[in-house]
Design a protein around this motif. Structure first.
Motif, PDB file in Angstrom:
ATOM      1  N   GLU A   1       6.105  -7.054  -5.234  1.00 31.06           N
ATOM      2  CA  GLU A   1       4.969  -6.147  -5.402  1.00 31.06           C
ATOM      3  C   GLU A   1       4.047  -6.175  -4.186  1.00 31.06           C
ATOM      4  O   GLU A   1       3.520  -5.150  -3.762  1.00 31.06           O
ATOM      5  CB  GLU A   1       4.173  -6.502  -6.657  1.00 31.06           C
ATOM      6  CG  GLU A   1       4.951  -6.315  -7.949  1.00 31.06           C
ATOM      7  CD  GLU A   1       5.281  -7.624  -8.618  1.00 31.06           C
ATOM      8  OE1 GLU A   1       5.076  -7.695  -9.841  1.00 31.06           O
ATOM      9  OE2 GLU A   1       5.713  -8.566  -7.933  1.00 31.06           O
TER      10      GLU A   1
ATOM     11  N   ALA B   1       5.721  -4.122  -1.512  1.00 32.07           N
ATOM     12  CA  ALA B   1       5.682  -2.695  -1.839  1.00 32.07           C
ATOM     13  C   ALA B   1       4.307  -2.102  -1.544  1.00 32.07           C
ATOM     14  O   ALA B   1       4.195  -1.004  -0.988  1.00 32.07           O
ATOM     15  CB  ALA B   1       6.048  -2.480  -3.304  1.00 32.07           C
ATOM     16  N   CYS B   2       3.254  -2.827  -1.876  1.00 29.55           N
ATOM     17  CA  CYS B   2       1.902  -2.313  -1.634  1.00 29.55           C
ATOM     18  C   CYS B   2       1.563  -2.346  -0.148  1.00 29.55           C
ATOM     19  O   CYS B   2       0.937  -1.415   0.373  1.00 29.55           O
ATOM     20  CB  CYS B   2       0.882  -3.107  -2.435  1.00 29.55           C
ATOM     21  SG  CYS B   2       0.863  -2.669  -4.198  1.00 29.55           S
TER      22      CYS B   2
ATOM     23  N   CYS C   1       1.622   2.449  -4.902  1.00 30.84           N
ATOM     24  CA  CYS C   1       2.334   1.267  -5.393  1.00 30.84           C
ATOM     25  C   CYS C   1       1.914   0.880  -6.813  1.00 30.84           C
ATOM     26  O   CYS C   1       2.323  -0.167  -7.300  1.00 30.84           O
ATOM     27  CB  CYS C   1       2.165   0.091  -4.432  1.00 30.84           C
ATOM     28  SG  CYS C   1       0.541  -0.662  -4.399  1.00 30.84           S
TER      29      CYS C   1
END
Length: 227
Positions: free
Chosen positions: A127, A130-131, A221
């Motif tokens: 995560e 992804a962000c 995201c």
């Protein structure tokens, strides 16, 4: 869009990098990095809050010397995402002496641009990455360039690319990233020892552009509602 990747992020923690006793890099025009971090974090917090995102500023009073306390405070606040705000310098060998308003300072025109960092020791690496990639993509879309000078640190430690296209590096041992229990990203918003870029970074337009790009990246995201 990566909607749902981060579940129920009730609070976005915005960490103001460095603190008053150790304020980070000194810019080409003699301003501390902490001052730049503080100013951008305030603009970003206001931008996210305007869209209804609960925001928790961390270290904004300049008192937080304990880096481990920063992600801990974010966790206590119920944060679902941690973003640390910084401004960049370069290695010592690239800095040149100059005088500004009678003050001996240093600058480097060789490097410019933004960069982002994630830690492979963070339990939410997927995560986080992804962000970071989403934020980097939005910063590029806004016309900003990727800083490319972090491949080797001043200590001789490699900083490998996590996403070269979008300016994301791995920096595994950064405390605020590896100690966070939630997805965590560090943003270097630009190079403040570059005289031209510092002029831009000091202005309201660049701060607003950066804040909007971060907001849009967080929407992509799944931290916030999509822009």
């Amino acid at each position: 869009m990566l909607a749902g990747l981060i579940a129920a992020a009730t609070v976005v923690a915005i960490d103001v990098g460095h603190y008053l006793e150790r304020p980070g890099a000194i810019s080409a025009y003699g301003v501390t990095e902490f001052e730049y971090n503080h100013a951008l974090a305030a603009v970003l917090a206001a931008r996210l809050a305007s869209d209804g995102a609960p925001v928790r500023l961390i270290g904004q009073r300049g008192e937080m010397a304990d880096l481990w306390a920063r992600p801990a405070q974010a966790e206590t606040a119920g944060a679902g995402f941690f973003l640390s705000i910084h401004h960049d310098s370069v290695k010592e060998e690239y800095l040149q002496a100059w005088t500004w308003n009678g003050r001996a300072l240093r600058h480097s025109e060789q490097f410019a641009g933004f960069s982002l960092f994630v830690s492979r020791l963070n339990p939410r690496l997927a995560e986080s990455l992804a962000c970071a990639s989403a934020i980097g993509a939005e910063l590029r879309q806004a016309g900003l360039s990727v800083a490319t000078h972090h491949g080797l640190s001043s200590e001789g430690v490699a900083r490998p690319w996590a996403d070269e296209t979008n300016g994301v590096y791995y920096y595994d041992n950064l405390v605020v990233l590896k100690a966070a229990s939630v997805p965590a990203v560090l943003l270097e918003a630009g190079v403040i020892v570059n005289r031209e870029e510092e002029r831009a970074l000091a202005g309201a337009a660049r701060r607003a552009l950066t804040a909007e790009a971060v907001r849009r990246g967080l929407g992509r995201c799944g931290v916030m509602a999509a822009p």
